[in-house]
Design a protein around this motif. Sequence first.
Motif, PDB file in Angstrom:
ATOM      1  N   CYS A 127       0.832  -1.212   0.000  1.00  5.41           N
ATOM      2  CA  CYS A 127       0.000   0.000   0.000  1.00  5.41           C
ATOM      3  C   CYS A 127       0.863   1.256   0.000  1.00  5.41           C
ATOM      4  N   HIS A 128       1.980   1.205   0.720  1.00  5.30           N
ATOM      5  CA  HIS A 128       2.807   2.413   0.862  1.00  5.30           C
ATOM      6  C   HIS A 128       3.832   2.505  -0.250  1.00  5.30           C
ATOM      7  N   THR A 129       3.325   2.828  -1.430  1.00  3.56           N
ATOM      8  CA  THR A 129       4.169   2.875  -2.615  1.00  3.56           C
ATOM      9  C   THR A 129       4.649   4.292  -2.914  1.00  3.56           C
ATOM     10  N   ALA A 137      14.513   7.891   8.198  1.00  8.20           N
ATOM     11  CA  ALA A 137      14.727   6.489   8.577  1.00  8.20           C
ATOM     12  C   ALA A 137      14.496   5.525   7.417  1.00  8.20           C
ATOM     13  N   HIS A 138      13.868   6.004   6.339  1.00 12.79           N
ATOM     14  CA  HIS A 138      13.510   5.100   5.233  1.00 12.79           C
ATOM     15  C   HIS A 138      14.509   5.084   4.097  1.00 12.79           C
ATOM     16  N   GLN A 139      15.483   5.955   4.126  1.00  8.50           N
ATOM     17  CA  GLN A 139      16.387   5.999   2.979  1.00  8.50           C
ATOM     18  C   GLN A 139      17.811   6.314   3.394  1.00  8.50           C
ATOM     19  N   GLY A 154       8.138   8.503  -0.449  1.00  7.02           N
ATOM     20  CA  GLY A 154       8.816   8.439   0.848  1.00  7.02           C
ATOM     21  C   GLY A 154       9.428   7.078   1.147  1.00  7.02           C
ATOM     22  N   ARG A 155       8.893   6.040   0.571  1.00  5.72           N
ATOM     23  CA  ARG A 155       9.368   4.691   0.844  1.00  5.72           C
ATOM     24  C   ARG A 155      10.116   4.101  -0.356  1.00  5.72           C
ATOM     25  N   ALA A 156      10.249   4.884  -1.438  1.00  5.21           N
ATOM     26  CA  ALA A 156      10.783   4.341  -2.687  1.00  5.21           C
ATOM     27  C   ALA A 156      12.186   3.752  -2.527  1.00  5.21           C
ATOM     28  N   MET A 168       6.158   6.937  16.002  1.00  3.91           N
ATOM     29  CA  MET A 168       7.021   7.734  15.121  1.00  3.91           C
ATOM     30  C   MET A 168       6.469   9.136  14.891  1.00  3.91           C
ATOM     31  N   MET A 169       5.172   9.315  15.175  1.00  9.02           N
ATOM     32  CA  MET A 169       4.542  10.611  14.921  1.00  9.02           C
ATOM     33  C   MET A 169       4.515  11.489  16.170  1.00  9.02           C
ATOM     34  N   VAL A 170       5.059  10.989  17.282  1.00  6.62           N
ATOM     35  CA  VAL A 170       5.091  11.747  18.534  1.00  6.62           C
ATOM     36  C   VAL A 170       6.564  11.907  18.923  1.00  6.62           C
ATOM     37  N   CYS A 209      14.606  12.984  15.996  1.00  9.70           N
ATOM     38  CA  CYS A 209      15.599  12.380  15.106  1.00  9.70           C
ATOM     39  C   CYS A 209      15.231  12.672  13.656  1.00  9.70           C
ATOM     40  N   SER A 210      13.940  12.623  13.352  1.00  8.85           N
ATOM     41  CA  SER A 210      13.513  12.811  11.966  1.00  8.85           C
ATOM     42  C   SER A 210      13.537  14.275  11.540  1.00  8.85           C
ATOM     43  N   SER A 211      13.952  15.203  12.426  1.00  8.95           N
ATOM     44  CA  SER A 211      14.206  16.573  11.968  1.00  8.95           C
ATOM     45  C   SER A 211      15.402  16.574  11.025  1.00  8.95           C
ATOM     46  N   LEU A 271       8.187   9.936  21.888  1.00  9.84           N
ATOM     47  CA  LEU A 271       8.119   8.483  21.697  1.00  9.84           C
ATOM     48  C   LEU A 271       9.087   8.049  20.609  1.00  9.84           C
ATOM     49  N   GLN A 272       9.166   8.848  19.557  1.00 12.97           N
ATOM     50  CA  GLN A 272      10.094   8.528  18.471  1.00 12.97           C
ATOM     51  C   GLN A 272      11.521   8.456  19.014  1.00 12.97           C
ATOM     52  N   THR A 273      11.908   9.471  19.790  1.00 12.07           N
ATOM     53  CA  THR A 273      13.264   9.488  20.351  1.00 12.07           C
ATOM     54  C   THR A 273      13.516   8.230  21.176  1.00 12.07           C
ATOM     55  N   SER A 324      12.148  -4.447  10.525  1.00 10.99           N
ATOM     56  CA  SER A 324      10.810  -4.478   9.954  1.00 10.99           C
ATOM     57  C   SER A 324      10.180  -3.115  10.180  1.00 10.99           C
ATOM     58  N   CYS A 325       9.163  -2.806   9.370  1.00  9.28           N
ATOM     59  CA  CYS A 325       8.446  -1.540   9.575  1.00  9.28           C
ATOM     60  C   CYS A 325       7.967  -1.472  11.016  1.00  9.28           C
ATOM     61  N   SER A 326       7.550  -2.624  11.550  1.00 12.49           N
ATOM     62  CA  SER A 326       6.975  -2.587  12.890  1.00 12.49           C
ATOM     63  C   SER A 326       8.033  -2.595  13.987  1.00 12.49           C
ATOM     64  N   SER A 327       9.347  -2.557  13.656  1.00 18.32           N
ATOM     65  CA  SER A 327      10.301  -2.283  14.729  1.00 18.32           C
ATOM     66  C   SER A 327      10.224  -0.804  15.115  1.00 18.32           C
ATOM     67  N   CYS A 328       9.634   0.025  14.263  1.00 20.52           N
ATOM     68  CA  CYS A 328       9.470   1.445  14.610  1.00 20.52           C
ATOM     69  C   CYS A 328       7.986   1.829  14.719  1.00 20.52           C
ATOM     70  N   HIS A 329       7.169   1.319  13.794  1.00 21.92           N
ATOM     71  CA  HIS A 329       5.751   1.717  13.768  1.00 21.92           C
ATOM     72  C   HIS A 329       4.881   0.749  14.556  1.00 21.92           C
ATOM     73  N   LYS A 330       3.791   1.252  15.106  1.00 24.56           N
ATOM     74  CA  LYS A 330       2.804   0.407  15.784  1.00 24.56           C
ATOM     75  C   LYS A 330       1.432   0.759  15.235  1.00 24.56           C
TER      76      LYS A 330
HETATM   77  C1  HEC Z   1      13.844   3.098  11.872  1.00 26.32           C
HETATM   78  C2  HEC Z   1      12.457   3.446  12.122  1.00 26.32           C
HETATM   79  C3  HEC Z   1      11.485   3.319  10.976  1.00 26.32           C
HETATM   80  C4  HEC Z   1      11.284   2.205  10.181  1.00 26.32           C
HETATM   81  C5  HEC Z   1      11.990   0.869  10.244  1.00 26.32           C
HETATM   82  C6  HEC Z   1      10.228   2.545   9.289  1.00 26.32           C
HETATM   83  N1  HEC Z   1       9.798   3.824   9.516  1.00 26.32           N
HETATM   84 FE1  HEC Z   1       8.231   4.767   8.633  1.00 26.32          FE
HETATM   85  N2  HEC Z   1       8.570   6.451   9.730  1.00 26.32           N
HETATM   86  C7  HEC Z   1       9.589   6.589  10.652  1.00 26.32           C
HETATM   87  C8  HEC Z   1       9.585   7.950  11.148  1.00 26.32           C
HETATM   88  C9  HEC Z   1      10.563   8.532  12.156  1.00 26.32           C
HETATM   89  C10 HEC Z   1       8.506   8.614  10.529  1.00 26.32           C
HETATM   90  C11 HEC Z   1       8.071  10.064  10.734  1.00 26.32           C
HETATM   91  C12 HEC Z   1       8.654  10.899   9.643  1.00 26.32           C
HETATM   92  C13 HEC Z   1       8.515  12.362   9.845  1.00 26.32           C
HETATM   93  O1  HEC Z   1       8.144  12.829  10.909  1.00 26.32           O
HETATM   94  O2  HEC Z   1       8.794  13.036   8.855  1.00 26.32           O
HETATM   95  C14 HEC Z   1       7.889   7.632   9.637  1.00 26.32           C
HETATM   96  C15 HEC Z   1       6.778   7.899   8.826  1.00 26.32           C
HETATM   97  C16 HEC Z   1       6.157   6.953   8.030  1.00 26.32           C
HETATM   98  C17 HEC Z   1       4.934   7.170   7.285  1.00 26.32           C
HETATM   99  C18 HEC Z   1       4.085   8.442   7.287  1.00 26.32           C
HETATM  100  C19 HEC Z   1       4.324   9.285   6.109  1.00 26.32           C
HETATM  101  C20 HEC Z   1       5.570  10.072   6.215  1.00 26.32           C
HETATM  102  O3  HEC Z   1       6.512   9.818   5.449  1.00 26.32           O
HETATM  103  O4  HEC Z   1       5.647  10.962   7.100  1.00 26.32           O
HETATM  104  C21 HEC Z   1       4.668   6.019   6.595  1.00 26.32           C
HETATM  105  C22 HEC Z   1       3.506   5.760   5.655  1.00 26.32           C
HETATM  106  C23 HEC Z   1       5.718   5.080   6.923  1.00 26.32           C
HETATM  107  N3  HEC Z   1       6.602   5.670   7.795  1.00 26.32           N
HETATM  108  C24 HEC Z   1       5.783   3.794   6.425  1.00 26.32           C
HETATM  109  C25 HEC Z   1       6.804   2.892   6.688  1.00 26.32           C
HETATM  110  C26 HEC Z   1       6.910   1.574   6.078  1.00 26.32           C
HETATM  111  C27 HEC Z   1       5.966   0.995   5.076  1.00 26.32           C
HETATM  112  C28 HEC Z   1       8.021   0.994   6.615  1.00 26.32           C
HETATM  113  C29 HEC Z   1       8.624  -0.360   6.280  1.00 26.32           C
HETATM  114  C30 HEC Z   1       8.982  -0.551   4.888  1.00 26.32           C
HETATM  115  C31 HEC Z   1       8.603   1.938   7.556  1.00 26.32           C
HETATM  116  N4  HEC Z   1       7.853   3.084   7.556  1.00 26.32           N
HETATM  117  C32 HEC Z   1       9.731   1.689   8.320  1.00 26.32           C
HETATM  118  C33 HEC Z   1      10.456   5.611  11.064  1.00 26.32           C
HETATM  119  C34 HEC Z   1      10.556   4.334  10.541  1.00 26.32           C
END
Ligand code: HEC
Length: 318
Positions: free
Chosen positions: A134-136, A210-212, A139-141, A168-170, A204-206, A173-175, A154-160
Motif C-alpha cells: 500500500c505504501h508505494t 529512517a527510510h532511505q 517516501g518509501r521508494a 514515530m509521529m510523537v 531524530c527525523s528533523s 516516543l520517536q526518540t 521491519s516496519c513494525s520495529s518502529c511503527h505500531k
Molecule cells: C527506523 C524506524 C522506521 C522504520 C523501520 C520505518 N519507519 Fe516509517 N517512519 C519513521 C519515522 C521517524 C517517521 C516520521 C517521519 C517524519 O516525521 O517526517 C515515519 C513515517 C512513516 C509514514 C508516514 C508518512 C511520512 O513519510 O511521514 C509512513 C507511511 C511510513 N513511515 C511507512 C513505513 C513503512 C511501510 C516501513 C517499512 C517498509 C517503515 N515506515 C519503516 C520511522 C521508521
Amino acid sequence: MDWAINRWFSVLFLALVSFATSAYAEDSDPRQEVESQLVEKFSDGKYSRRGANECLRCHDDESEHSAMGIFDNVHGNVRHPESPMNTNQCEACHGPLGNHARRPRGDNQREPMITFGDLSPVSAEKQNSVCLSCHTDSGRAAWHSSEHAFEDLSCSSCHKVHQKEDPMMVAELQTDVCTDCHVRTKSDLHKRTSHPILNGDLQCSSCHDAHQTVNEYSLKWRSINDSCYECHAEKRGPNLWEHEPVTEDCSLCHNPHGSINQALLIKRPPQLCQDCHRVPHANVDIPEGDLRVRGGSCMNCHNQVHGSNHPRGRVLSN
Ligand code: HEC
Ligand code: HEC
Ligand code: HEC
Ligand code: HEC
Ligand code: HEC
Ligand code: HEC
Ligand code: HEC
Ligand code: HEC
Ligand code: HEC
Ligand code: HEC
C-alpha cells in the motif's frame, strides 16, 4: 487489495520453492514450518466472509489479544478510501483466516496468522512487503537500499499500527524508540549541551530519514553542512574570510547529538583549535595562563570562528 496479497504471495511462493528444495537437507525449523503453513493458507485464500467482525469475536476489547486500538487510527478508519478496512480489513495485513478460528485439537497449535515484529517467524522483508504494497509513495521508494532495510529492520520495529498514536509521529516516543537501538546517541543527548531533542523541540527525523540512505548518514539533505544550514542559515556564508573546516564539514568541530563541552563542541578550546593549529603565534605573544586564552579561549580574539565579513577579519576576528 488483490495486488497486495498477490505481491505477498509471489514473495512467499519464491520462499516456498527455496524451502522445498532445502527441506531435506536441514532439520525442520519450526519458524520455516509456520512460514510454509502460511504459504499454503495463501494459496487456499480462504478469507472470512464476515471480515473484521469475525476476528473481533475473539480479538475484542475484553480479550487479552485485543486488537481494538487500530480503530483509533487511520488503518481502522472506514472513511479513508484506501484504508485496509475498505479491502480485506484485518486480513489485508494478517492474511486469510483459513482455519485459524477453529479450536485446535489435541496437541495441535492454533493455525497461525501472519504476525509482525522481531518474534514473527515471517522474515522482515516479507512482513515489509505487506506494508509496502500500500505504501508505494516516494517516501518509501528507496527503502530497499536503506541502511535499516540492510539491517533487516521491519516496519513494525518502529511503527505500531494497533495504537491510537504511532510512536514515530510523537516526538518523545520517536526518540525513545530510536535510542533503544542507538544507545550511543542516547548517551550524547544527556550530555552538557545537546540539540533540544529530549524536550521534543526537535526529533531524530528533523535531520534523518529512517527510510532511505540516499545521503550520507541517512540525512534528509545532501550533506552534513546542508543539514545544518537548513536551521542555522546565518552560518552558510559566503564570507569575505572563510574558515576552511567550517565550509568543509561542521562535524569537524560539533557533535550534532550532544557533547560534554559548550556548544556541542567535540573538544574543549583551545585543544580543539590546537589539534589543527600550532600555537604560540608567530607575531602575537600570549603568555602562559593569560586571561585572554582562559574563558573565551582563542575565540577572545578570533571571535568570528565561522568566518568573518570584516575587511580586517583575515584572522577570523571583527
Ligand atoms: C527506523 C524506524 C522506521 C522504520 C523501520 C520505518 N519507519 Fe516509517 N517512519 C519513521 C519515522 C521517524 C517517521 C516520521 C517521519 C517524519 O516525521 O517526517 C515515519 C513515517 C512513516 C509514514 C508516514 C508518512 C511520512 O513519510 O511521514 C509512513 C507511511 C511510513 N513511515 C511507512 C513505513 C513503512 C511501510 C516501513 C517499512 C517498509 C517503515 N515506515 C519503516 C520511522 C521508521
Ligand atoms: C475463535 C476465536 C478467534 C477468532 C475468530 C480469531 N482469532 Fe486470532 N487468535 C485467537 C487466539 C485464542 C489467539 C492466541 C494465540 C493462539 O492460540 O495461538 C489468536 C492469535 C492471533 C494472532 C497472533 C498469532 C500468533 O502467532 O501469535 C493474530 C495475528 C490473530 N490471531 C489474528 C486474527 C485475525 C486477523 C482474525 C480474523 C481474520 C482472527 N485472528 C480470528 C482466536 C481467534
Ligand atoms: C495495517 C496492517 C494491519 C491491520 C489492518 C491489522 N493488523 Fe493486527 N497487527 C499488525 C501489526 C504490524 C502487528 C504487530 C504489532 C503492531 O505493530 O502494532 C499486529 C498485531 C496484531 C495482533 C497481536 C499479534 C501478536 O503478535 O501478538 C493481533 C491479535 C492482531 N494484530 C489482530 C488484528 C485484528 C483482529 C485486526 C482487525 C481488526 C488487525 N489485526 C488489523 C498489522 C495489522
Ligand atoms: C491496505 C492498505 C494498507 C496497508 C496494507 C498498510 N497501510 Fe499504512 N496506511 C494506509 C493508508 C490509506 C494510510 C493513510 C495515508 C494518508 O492518509 O496519507 C496509512 C497510513 C500509515 C502511516 C501514517 C500514520 C499516521 O498516523 O499518519 C503509517 C506509519 C503506516 N501507514 C504504516 C504502515 C505499516 C507499518 C504497515 C504494515 C504493517 C501498513 N501501514 C500497512 C494503508 C495501508
Ligand atoms: C540536528 C540534526 C540531527 C538530529 C536532530 C539527529 N541527528 Fe543523528 N546525525 C546527524 C548528523 C549531521 C550525523 C553525521 C555526523 C556525525 O555523526 O557526527 C548524524 C549521525 C547519526 C548516526 C550515525 C553515526 C553515529 O553517530 O553512530 C546515527 C546512528 C544517528 N545520527 C542517530 C540519530 C538519532 C537516533 C537521533 C534522535 C535521537 C538523531 N540522530 C538526531 C544529525 C542529527
Ligand atoms: C531495531 C533497532 C533500530 C531502531 C529502532 C532504529 N535503528 Fe537506526 N540503525 C539500526 C542499525 C542496526 C543500523 C546500522 C548500524 C549502525 O549504524 O548502528 C542503523 C543505522 C542508522 C543510521 C546510520 C545510517 C547511515 O547511513 O550511516 C541512522 C542515521 C539511524 N540508524 C537513525 C535512526 C533513527 C532516526 C531511528 C528512529 C526513527 C532509528 N535509527 C531506529 C537499528 C535501529
Ligand atoms: C531542524 C533544525 C536544526 C538543524 C537541522 C540543526 N540545528 Fe542546530 N540548533 C537547532 C535548535 C532549535 C537549537 C537550539 C538553540 C536555538 O534555538 O538556536 C540549535 C542549537 C545548535 C547549537 C548550539 C548548542 C548550544 O548548546 O549552545 C549548535 C552548536 C548547533 N545547533 C549546531 C548544529 C549543527 C552543526 C548542525 C548540523 C549538523 C545543526 N545544528 C543542525 C536546530 C537545528
Ligand atoms: C573550527 C571549528 C568549528 C567548525 C568547523 C564549526 N563551528 Fe560552530 N562553533 C565553533 C565554536 C568554537 C563555537 C563556540 C563559540 C563560542 O562559544 O564563542 C561554535 C558555536 C556554534 C553555534 C552556537 C553559537 C552561534 O554562533 O550561534 C552554532 C549554531 C554553530 N556553531 C553552528 C555551526 C555550523 C552550522 C557549522 C558548519 C557550517 C559550524 N558551526 C562549524 C566552532 C566551529
Ligand atoms: C579541523 C582543523 C581545524 C580546526 C579544528 C580549527 N581550524 Fe582554524 N583553520 C584550519 C584551516 C585548514 C585553516 C586555513 C589554512 C590555514 O591558513 O592554516 C584555518 C584557518 C584559521 C585562521 C586564519 C589563519 C589565516 O592565516 O588565515 C584562524 C585565525 C583560525 N583558523 C583559528 C582557529 C580557531 C580559533 C580554532 C578553534 C575554535 C580553529 N581555527 C580550529 C583548520 C582548523
Ligand atoms: C590575544 C588575542 C589572541 C588570542 C587569545 C589568540 N590569537 Fe591567534 N592571532 C591573533 C592575532 C592578532 C593574529 C594575527 C597575527 C598576524 O597577523 O601576524 C593571530 C593569528 C592566528 C593565526 C594565523 C596564523 C598565525 O600563526 O599567525 C592562527 C591559526 C591563530 N591565530 C590561532 C589561534 C589559536 C588556535 C588560539 C588559541 C590557542 C589563538 N590564536 C589565540 C590574536 C590572538
